[in-house]
Scaffold this motif. Structure first.
Motif, PDB file in Angstrom:
ATOM      1  N   GLU A  74       0.839  -1.208   0.000  1.00 54.79           N
ATOM      2  CA  GLU A  74       0.000   0.000   0.000  1.00 54.79           C
ATOM      3  C   GLU A  74       0.874   1.258   0.000  1.00 54.79           C
ATOM      4  O   GLU A  74       0.657   2.176  -0.798  1.00 54.79           O
ATOM      5  CB  GLU A  74      -0.917   0.014   1.228  1.00 54.79           C
ATOM      6  CG  GLU A  74      -1.719   1.298   1.332  1.00 54.79           C
ATOM      7  CD  GLU A  74      -2.475   1.440   2.642  1.00 54.79           C
ATOM      8  OE1 GLU A  74      -3.206   2.439   2.764  1.00 54.79           O
ATOM      9  OE2 GLU A  74      -2.335   0.595   3.543  1.00 54.79           O
ATOM     10  N   LEU A  75       1.868   1.301   0.879  1.00 62.50           N
ATOM     11  CA  LEU A  75       2.733   2.480   0.977  1.00 62.50           C
ATOM     12  C   LEU A  75       3.585   2.662  -0.274  1.00 62.50           C
ATOM     13  O   LEU A  75       3.878   3.794  -0.664  1.00 62.50           O
ATOM     14  CB  LEU A  75       3.606   2.388   2.227  1.00 62.50           C
ATOM     15  CG  LEU A  75       2.855   2.603   3.538  1.00 62.50           C
ATOM     16  CD1 LEU A  75       3.717   2.220   4.732  1.00 62.50           C
ATOM     17  CD2 LEU A  75       2.379   4.047   3.647  1.00 62.50           C
ATOM     18  N   GLU A  76       3.957   1.569  -0.895  1.00 60.18           N
ATOM     19  CA  GLU A  76       4.712   1.652  -2.144  1.00 60.18           C
ATOM     20  C   GLU A  76       3.828   2.265  -3.228  1.00 60.18           C
ATOM     21  O   GLU A  76       4.266   3.136  -3.989  1.00 60.18           O
ATOM     22  CB  GLU A  76       5.189   0.265  -2.547  1.00 60.18           C
ATOM     23  CG  GLU A  76       6.162   0.271  -3.704  1.00 60.18           C
ATOM     24  CD  GLU A  76       6.703  -1.121  -3.986  1.00 60.18           C
ATOM     25  OE1 GLU A  76       7.875  -1.193  -4.370  1.00 60.18           O
ATOM     26  OE2 GLU A  76       5.965  -2.115  -3.844  1.00 60.18           O
ATOM     27  N   GLY A  77       2.578   1.845  -3.272  1.00 61.61           N
ATOM     28  CA  GLY A  77       1.635   2.399  -4.243  1.00 61.61           C
ATOM     29  C   GLY A  77       1.381   3.881  -4.044  1.00 61.61           C
ATOM     30  O   GLY A  77       1.120   4.607  -4.999  1.00 61.61           O
ATOM     31  N   LEU A  78       1.487   4.335  -2.814  1.00 61.23           N
ATOM     32  CA  LEU A  78       1.295   5.753  -2.493  1.00 61.23           C
ATOM     33  C   LEU A  78       2.579   6.568  -2.666  1.00 61.23           C
ATOM     34  O   LEU A  78       2.555   7.799  -2.551  1.00 61.23           O
ATOM     35  CB  LEU A  78       0.778   5.907  -1.057  1.00 61.23           C
ATOM     36  CG  LEU A  78      -0.610   5.328  -0.778  1.00 61.23           C
ATOM     37  CD1 LEU A  78      -0.916   5.352   0.713  1.00 61.23           C
ATOM     38  CD2 LEU A  78      -1.670   6.093  -1.573  1.00 61.23           C
ATOM     39  N   GLY A  79       3.687   5.882  -2.915  1.00 65.33           N
ATOM     40  CA  GLY A  79       4.951   6.571  -3.149  1.00 65.33           C
ATOM     41  C   GLY A  79       5.755   6.883  -1.898  1.00 65.33           C
ATOM     42  O   GLY A  79       6.708   7.660  -1.962  1.00 65.33           O
ATOM     43  N   TYR A  80       5.407   6.263  -0.774  1.00 69.65           N
ATOM     44  CA  TYR A  80       6.105   6.551   0.483  1.00 69.65           C
ATOM     45  C   TYR A  80       7.273   5.605   0.763  1.00 69.65           C
ATOM     46  O   TYR A  80       8.184   5.955   1.520  1.00 69.65           O
ATOM     47  CB  TYR A  80       5.138   6.504   1.662  1.00 69.65           C
ATOM     48  CG  TYR A  80       4.144   7.629   1.632  1.00 69.65           C
ATOM     49  CD1 TYR A  80       4.533   8.943   1.842  1.00 69.65           C
ATOM     50  CD2 TYR A  80       2.794   7.389   1.371  1.00 69.65           C
ATOM     51  CE1 TYR A  80       3.630   9.987   1.797  1.00 69.65           C
ATOM     52  CE2 TYR A  80       1.875   8.418   1.331  1.00 69.65           C
ATOM     53  CZ  TYR A  80       2.299   9.714   1.542  1.00 69.65           C
ATOM     54  OH  TYR A  80       1.393  10.746   1.487  1.00 69.65           O
TER      55      TYR A  80
END
Length: 159
Positions: A74-80
């Motif tokens: 999820e965080l990878e998808g959000l760019g974090y």
């Protein structure tokens, strides 16, 4: 007997914590981080020292590898966060904060400082200093401060 939120310490602490959390998240939204959730901070804190494996992250978060993988995805998808191959073992993936993730952490710290000053302005210096002393004593008494300093606080389900 119905609990009285005017005198129930646990309810008041819960309400104050929720209000503080919302004030910080509102400042984050205003800074352009509209998709940061409270649970993301639990992941971020374990990535501040540098890249770690998903398995290690799962251990630190007290969750399954599958749960940690889901959070990372999820965080990878959000760019974090980003996942990269471990230079010592290409089969192992390391998780690290991206520049955007690091900026979100910096903005969160700024937002917490601003909230601190907002409350100081509301209460005044003497009352704020007393509040900080009393909350510190309570955090020590409950061992919550130790958990915080050891980065062992766990995400609350549903947040």
């Amino acid at each position: 007997m119905k609990p009285n939120p005017d005198s129930d310490l646990s309810l008041l602490l819960t309400a104050a914590s929720a209000g503080a959390d919302e004030a910080v998240r509102q400042r984050l939204r205003e800074a352009g981080f509209t998709d940061v959730r409270r649970s993301h901070g639990y992941v971020f804190q374990h990535l501040l020292a540098g890249p770690i494996t998903v398995g290690r992250l799962a251990d630190l978060l007290g969750m399954t590898g599958q749960g940690a993988s889901k959070a990372v995805k999820e965080l990878e998808g959000l760019g974090y966060v980003t996942r990269t191959a471990d230079p010592e073992d290409a089969r192992v993936r390391l998780v690290a904060l991206t520049e955007r993730g690091s900026r979100a952490v910096q903005e969160s710290r700024r937002a917490r400082r601003e909230y601190h000053e907002e409350v100081r302005n509301l209460l005044g210096d003497t009352e704020m200093d007393a509040l900080i002393r009393n909350l510190h004593a309570l955090a020590v008494h409950t061992q919550g401060l130790d958990l915080l300093l050891q980065r062992r606080l766990r995400p609350t389900a549903g947040r």
